[in-house]
Design an enzyme around this catalytic site. Structure first.
Site, PDB file in Angstrom:
ATOM      1  CG  PHE A  27      33.440 -10.465  43.659  1.00  0.00           C
ATOM      2  CD1 PHE A  27      33.143 -10.297  45.004  1.00  0.00           C
ATOM      3  CD2 PHE A  27      33.889  -9.373  42.947  1.00  0.00           C
ATOM      4  CE1 PHE A  27      33.304  -9.061  45.629  1.00  0.00           C
ATOM      5  CE2 PHE A  27      34.049  -8.133  43.556  1.00  0.00           C
ATOM      6  CZ  PHE A  27      33.758  -7.985  44.899  1.00  0.00           C
ATOM      7  CB  ALA A  61      38.866 -14.130  39.990  1.00  0.00           C
ATOM      8  CG  LEU A  62      42.235 -14.168  44.170  1.00  0.00           C
ATOM      9  CD1 LEU A  62      42.540 -13.387  45.442  1.00  0.00           C
ATOM     10  CD2 LEU A  62      43.512 -14.423  43.373  1.00  0.00           C
ATOM     11  CD  GLU A  63      38.065 -17.266  46.398  1.00  0.00           C
ATOM     12  OE1 GLU A  63      38.740 -16.695  47.279  1.00  0.00           O
ATOM     13  OE2 GLU A  63      37.453 -16.633  45.506  1.00  0.00           O
ATOM     14  CB  ILE A  87      35.057  -4.953  37.578  1.00  0.00           C
ATOM     15  CG1 ILE A  87      34.279  -5.921  36.668  1.00  0.00           C
ATOM     16  CG2 ILE A  87      34.801  -3.501  37.189  1.00  0.00           C
ATOM     17  CD1 ILE A  87      32.776  -5.812  36.761  1.00  0.00           C
ATOM     18  CD  GLU A  90      38.071   4.861  44.034  1.00  0.00           C
ATOM     19  OE1 GLU A  90      38.608   5.241  45.090  1.00  0.00           O
ATOM     20  OE2 GLU A  90      36.977   5.286  43.642  1.00  0.00           O
ATOM     21  CB  THR A  91      42.958  -0.760  45.897  1.00  0.00           C
ATOM     22  OG1 THR A  91      42.246  -1.967  45.610  1.00  0.00           O
ATOM     23  CG2 THR A  91      42.115   0.164  46.769  1.00  0.00           C
ATOM     24  CG  HIS A  93      41.995  -6.603  45.663  1.00  0.00           C
ATOM     25  ND1 HIS A  93      42.650  -7.535  46.439  1.00  0.00           N
ATOM     26  CD2 HIS A  93      40.805  -7.158  45.337  1.00  0.00           C
ATOM     27  CE1 HIS A  93      41.886  -8.605  46.578  1.00  0.00           C
ATOM     28  NE2 HIS A  93      40.761  -8.391  45.912  1.00  0.00           N
ATOM     29  NE  ARG A 132      36.057  -6.316  26.429  1.00  0.00           N
ATOM     30  CZ  ARG A 132      35.762  -5.021  26.344  1.00  0.00           C
ATOM     31  NH1 ARG A 132      34.665  -4.564  26.910  1.00  0.00           N
ATOM     32  NH2 ARG A 132      36.547  -4.185  25.708  1.00  0.00           N
TER      33      ARG A 132
END
Length: 155
Positions: A27, A61-63, A87, A90-91, A93, A132
């Site tokens: 992602f 990232a969660l995996e 990144i 708007e939520t 999450h 970065r």
């Protein structure tokens, strides 16, 4: 790694002979690819052989923590590196993914005893992430090498 006159262990950034596992989230793929490029370049610059670097790609990232756990449990790696980007949107999450991935990475390192350099960027926008990637990827390589050598020295 050597000890100075005070018994303090000095950092050892020689990667010769180290085996490194890297897990990259797809992602925000361009960010992940650039992090990986700067990370592997620094590993090789420090003496880690390309043949001893294993790269695994996961959806996001969660995996990453689960893949790191599987790698750590093999006993084949001196250190692991997590790379990716979360990144802000708007939520809420963003906070969930950022916090849970970081917590999972820390848990894997503590449970396994294998050092993990956390290179998952958490930024407000893609421009911040791209600014970065070069430094963070290289920093993760240095962290992985230093911690692998430190833990060998402590043992």
């Amino acid at each position: 790694m050597t000890e100075n006159d005070t018994g303090k262990i000095a950092p050892d950034l020689n990667g010769s002979g180290l085996r490194i596992g890297i897990v990259v989230g797809r992602f925000n793929a361009e960010v992940g690819e650039r992090l990986l490029a700067s990370c592997t370049a620094e590993l090789e610059k420090r003496g880690v052989q390309a043949s001893t670097i294993r790269v695994i790609s996961v959806p996001g990232a969660l995996e990453i923590p689960l893949a790191l756990q599987k790698l750590a449990n093999t006993g084949k790696y001196d250190a692991l590196i997590a790379l990716g980007a979360v990144i802000r949107g708007e939520t809420y999450h963003f906070e969930v993914v950022a916090n849970e991935s970081a917590g999972g990475i820390t848990m894997v390192a503590l449970d396994s005893g294998v050092p993990i350099a956390n290179g998952i960027l958490t930024t407000e926008d893609e421009d911040q992430a791209m600014a970065r990637v070069g430094q963070k990827g290289a920093d993760c390589a240095l962290v992985a090498i230093e911690m692998a050598n430190l833990l060998k020295r402590i043992e």
